[in-house]
Design an enzyme around this catalytic site. Sequence first.
Site, short mmCIF file in Angstrom:
data_model
loop_
_atom_site.label_atom_id
_atom_site.label_comp_id
_atom_site.label_asym_id
_atom_site.label_seq_id
_atom_site.Cartn_x
_atom_site.Cartn_y
_atom_site.Cartn_z
N VAL A 135 0.87 -1.17 0.00
CA VAL A 135 0.00 0.00 0.00
C VAL A 135 0.91 1.22 0.00
O VAL A 135 1.86 1.29 0.79
CB VAL A 135 -0.93 0.02 1.23
CG1 VAL A 135 -1.85 1.24 1.19
CG2 VAL A 135 -1.75 -1.24 1.31
N LYS A 185 5.88 3.34 0.96
CA LYS A 185 5.44 2.02 0.49
C LYS A 185 5.43 1.07 1.68
O LYS A 185 6.49 0.76 2.24
CB LYS A 185 6.36 1.51 -0.62
CG LYS A 185 5.84 0.24 -1.29
CD LYS A 185 6.67 -0.11 -2.51
CE LYS A 185 6.09 -1.30 -3.24
NZ LYS A 185 6.87 -1.65 -4.47
N ASP A 222 9.42 -7.96 -13.69
CA ASP A 222 7.98 -7.66 -13.74
C ASP A 222 7.76 -6.37 -14.52
O ASP A 222 6.94 -5.54 -14.16
CB ASP A 222 7.41 -7.54 -12.33
CG ASP A 222 5.88 -7.55 -12.32
OD1 ASP A 222 5.29 -8.03 -13.32
OD2 ASP A 222 5.28 -7.08 -11.35
#
Length: 499
Positions: A249, A272, A388
Site C-alpha cells: 500500500v 510504500k 515484472d
Amino acid sequence: MGEEACPWGAPKTTSISCSLADVMSEQLAKELQLEEENAAFPEVVAVAEGPFITGENIDTSSDLMLAQMLQMEFDREYDAQLRREEKKINGDSKVSISFENYRKVHPYDSDSSEDEVDWQDTRHDPYRADKPTTTPRKGFVGKGKDITTKHDEVVCGRKNTARMENFAPEFQVGDGIGMDLKLSNQVFNALKQHAYSEERRSARLHEKKEHSTAEKAVDPKTRLLLYKMVNAGMLETITGCISTGKESVVFHAYGGKSATEDKVIPPECAIKVFKTTLNEFKNRDKYIKDDYRFKDRFSKLNPRKIIRMWAEKEMHNLTRMQNAGIPCPQVVILKKHVLVMSFIGQDQVPAPKLKDVTLSSEDMKKAYYQILNMMQQLYKECNLVHADLSEYNMLWHDGKVWLIDVSQSVEPTHPHGLEFLFRDCRNVSQFFQKGGVAEALNERELFNAVSGLNITADNEVDFQAEIEALEKMNEDHVQNHGKKLSMFSNDGDPPIYDE
C-alpha cells in the site's frame, strides 16, 4: 361538655417572659431541646455528658466486658500483623498468598457484617459444578441388577456436563446451578467441535487485525512506525493512500527535515508499506530464495522476515538503479517493512502509468527507445533484471519514463533470471507494437539486444529451450565453483553464459 373536655378546644398558652439575651442563648436552646425529647421519648434515659468510654478510661465492674474488649484489641493487632506479612511476602508478584483463614473474626466485632459474604471463605461454592462420581478401575459399581458401568447414559451425561468447563472462556456454556444437566455424547461432541471452530476463528480475526495490513489501512505496528517518523520530523504529514496493490500500500506524505545535513529529504515522499499478510508472498519466494544476495538469510520457517527482506531487496535495487542514472524513486529510509521514497508526481497527484496515458507517436517512439536503453543499463550496469516490467510498472513524468516496483528484481545469475528477462521483453514488445511503434523489436530480438547473447532460434519454443539450457549451465557452474564465482560487482560486466 366543658371547654377543657373538647378536643378542638384552644390549648392553654403559658407565656414565659424572658429577655432577648436569653432567647439568643445556646444554653437555653439546649435545655428546650432536651425538654422536648424527654416529653416525646420518656423511656430513653439521658446520658450524662462526659468523656467517651475507651479501653484506657473505662470504669466498669464487669470482668466479662473487660475480657472481651482486651481480646478484641489483641485480635485487631494480630490481624494487622498478618496483613503486613502478606504485603511483605507478596510484594509486586502477580501470584499472591492470603492469611485470610488465620484472621480472628468475632461475632461481637462491630466492624464485621453478617450480610457480607466472602466467597473465598465459604466451604461450598454454589457456582462450581459438582464433580461426577468416578468409576473404579474395574469399570462398574454396584452388585447384581444394580450394576452401573462407565457407559451408563446418566453417568456419561453428567461427565459431559462437567467437561464443558474445559471449553474456551469465550464459549459461554452457562452455570447450571441447581440443575442436574446430562448431555449426550452426540450433543457434547457437537458443542466441542463448535467451540474449537470458534476459538480458531477468533484467533484468525485477531491475527488479521493485529498483524496484517488491509486494503487502504495499516496495522497498529505499522502505524506506530509512521508516527515515529512524523514525530522525528522526517515527515511533515501523511496525507493519504494513493495506490494499493497485491503486496503493498502506497501513501503520500510531505517531507520534513533530516537529522543529518548530508541527507536531503524531498518535499514530497511516497511511503510504500509492504503488506504483512502471507498469502501474497507464498508464491513469490522464488524471487528471493535463489537470489545470492539473500540466499543465506532466507528462511522458509520464518515468513515474517521474508517480508522485511522483500522491502530491503527493493531498497538495494533502487540504490543500484539510482547510481546508474536510471529514472526511479530515490530511497529516503527503510524501517522494517516500510520504505520511504521520493514521490513521482506533483501536488499529491501521482504520475500516470504508461498504460493510462495517451502519448503522441513521437512521444511513444521516444518512450520505447528510452525503455530499451534503461533495460540495457539495468542489465549491464546494475546487473539486474526487472522481472515484472510492463506498462503497469512504468510511469510517465516530465516527458520521460520512470521505473517503479523493483522489489522482485533479481540478478542475471538467478536460476530463472533469463526467463524473467524474456518475459519482460515480451511485455514491452507487445505494448509498443500495439501502440503503433514500427521500430519496436519482437521479444527475441529485444532479448538479444538487452542481454548481448546471440541466441539464434527460429521459433519461441526453441528459443526458451536454449534459455533454460543456459540457466542450467550457469547453475551447475555456481554449485561447482561457489556462488561468488558467477557474481559480479556493481560496476562489472554481465556474466558470460557461453563458457
